[in-house]
Write an enzyme that holds these catalytic residues in place. Structure first.
Site, PDB file in Angstrom:
ATOM      1  N   GLY A  10      12.301  -4.925  -4.626  1.00 47.32           N
ATOM      2  CA  GLY A  10      11.526  -6.132  -4.389  1.00 47.32           C
ATOM      3  C   GLY A  10      12.007  -7.351  -5.149  1.00 47.32           C
ATOM      4  N   SER A  12      13.976 -10.692  -5.376  1.00 43.28           N
ATOM      5  CA  SER A  12      14.611 -11.741  -4.577  1.00 43.28           C
ATOM      6  C   SER A  12      14.358 -13.112  -5.182  1.00 43.28           C
ATOM      7  CB  SER A  12      14.138 -11.705  -3.115  1.00 43.28           C
ATOM      8  OG  SER A  12      12.742 -11.877  -3.029  1.00 43.28           O
ATOM      9  N   SER A 155      -2.518  -3.576  -4.469  1.00 47.61           N
ATOM     10  CA  SER A 155      -3.094  -4.922  -4.409  1.00 47.61           C
ATOM     11  C   SER A 155      -4.606  -4.912  -4.530  1.00 47.61           C
ATOM     12  CB  SER A 155      -2.687  -5.613  -3.104  1.00 47.61           C
ATOM     13  OG  SER A 155      -1.302  -5.807  -3.045  1.00 47.61           O
ATOM     14  N   TYR A 168      -1.727  -4.293   5.907  1.00 49.37           N
ATOM     15  CA  TYR A 168      -1.271  -4.282   4.508  1.00 49.37           C
ATOM     16  C   TYR A 168      -2.221  -3.456   3.649  1.00 49.37           C
ATOM     17  CZ  TYR A 168       0.077  -6.180  -0.074  1.00 49.37           C
ATOM     18  OH  TYR A 168       0.492  -6.320  -1.382  1.00 49.37           O
TER      19      TYR A 168
END
Length: 259
Positions: A10, A12, A155, A168
Site C-alpha cells: 500500500g 504510493s 477501518s 468496502y
C-alpha cells in the site's frame, strides 16, 4: 541478531500511512521491501503523488545511508500470483522476511441500489484474497523461531454503519475475521497477527469541509495523522509486542461516530 526485514504493502503517496510506517521502520534499522500501485491513487478524486515513490525512496535513503536497504516493486494485487511474488522478492533481495504489514486497500463509494458485481469482487479480491495469500506466503517463508509479525489494517466498520461503502465494509470485516483465524495458526510458528483500525486519518483525501465536520467527532478536534498509526505498528512489531496477537486494535483518538 541480523537486521529485520519488513514487507509493507500500500505504499504510493508520501502522505499515506504505509509511507509513515516505512519511515519509522527505516529509522529503526529495518531492511524494507515496499510495494504499491501508484496508478490506483492517480485515478482517485484526490489524485496521486507524482513524486511519491521516488521522493519517498530518496527520503528513506537519507535515513539509511544505503540505497539497497529499501527496495520498491509495484504490484497489482488483483493478480493471484502477486502476493507470493512479493514475498519471494523480499526474501530474495534481503535474505529473510520477519514482518509483513498489509496496508493496501481497494475502496470506492457505492451505496445500496447502485452496487456493481465486478466492483464488489474487486474489493474482495484486493482486500481479502490478496491479504490471505500474502499471509500464506509469509508463513511459508518465515524461518525464525519467534519475532514474526503480521499486521493487517481495518477501518472500524464493525463500530458503525458505512452506508456508502458497503463493499468496502464487507471486505474489511473479512480482514478482521482473518486476524482471528490466522492468529492461532501462526503463533506456534512465532508469528503474531494483529489488525489496526486507525480511524479517520488525514492522508490528503478529504476535503476541507470533511476535515472540519469529521474533526468535530474527535475529542481533540482533529483527525488522526499517518504517524499515529505508524507508531502503533512499530510497537506491535517490536519485541514489546510479542504477547499481543489475534487483536483488532481501535486506535482512533476517541473518535465518536454517534456524537
Amino acid at each position: 541478531m541480523d537486521e529485520r526485514v519488513a514487507l509493507i504493502t500500500g505504499v504510493s503517496r508520501r502522505v499515506g500511512i504505509a509511507a509513515a510506517i516505512a519511515r519509522r521502520f527505516a529509522a529503526a534499522g529495518y531492511r524494507l521491501q515496499l510495494t504499491g500501485l501508484p496508478g490506483y491513487d492517480d485515478a482517485q478524486p484526490y489524485g496521486g503523488d507524482p513524486d511519491g515513490i521516488l521522493g519517498l525512496l530518496a527520503e528513506l535513503e537519507q535515513v539509511t545511508g544505503d540505497p539497497d536497504v529499501v527496495r520498491y516493486r509495484a504490484a497489482d494485487l488483483t493478480s493471484p500470483t502477486a502476493p507470493a511474488e512479493l514475498v519471494e522478492t523480499a526474501v530474495r533481495t534481503h535474505g529473510r522476511l520477519d514482518v509483513l504489514v498489509a496496508v493496501h486497500a481497494h475502496s470506492t463509494h457505492t451505496p445500496l441500489g447502485k452496487l456493481d458485481a465486478a466492483e464488489i469482487d474487486r474489493h474482495l479480491v484486493v482486500n481479502v484474497r490478496a491479504t490471505l495469500l500474502l499471509a500464506e506466503a509469509f508463513a511459508a517463508a518465515f524461518e525464525a523461531d519467534s519475532g514474526g509479525r503480521l499486521v493487517l489494517f481495518s477501518s472500524g466498520q464493525r463500530l458503525g454503519p458505512m452506508p456508502t461503502e458497503l463493499a468496502y465494509a464487507a471486505s474489511k470485516a473479512g480482514v478482521e475475521n482473518l486476524t482471528r483465524q490466522l492468529s492461532p495458526l501462526l503463533m506456534p510458528s512465532g508469528i503474531t497477527v494483529n489488525c489496526v483500525n486507525p480511524g479517520p486519518t488525514d492522508t490528503g483525501y478529504a476535503s476541507t469541509a470533511d476535515l472540519a465536520t469529521v474533526g468535530q467527532l474527535f475529542p481533540g478536534g482533529e483527525w488522526g495523522r499517518p504517524d499515529d498509526a505508524a507508531r502503533l505498528v512499530e510497537w506491535l512489531c517490536s519485541p514489546d509486542g510479542r504477547w499481543i496477537t489475534g487483536q483488532v486494535i481501535d486506535s482512533e483518538g476517541g473518535f465518536d461516530r454517534y456524537a
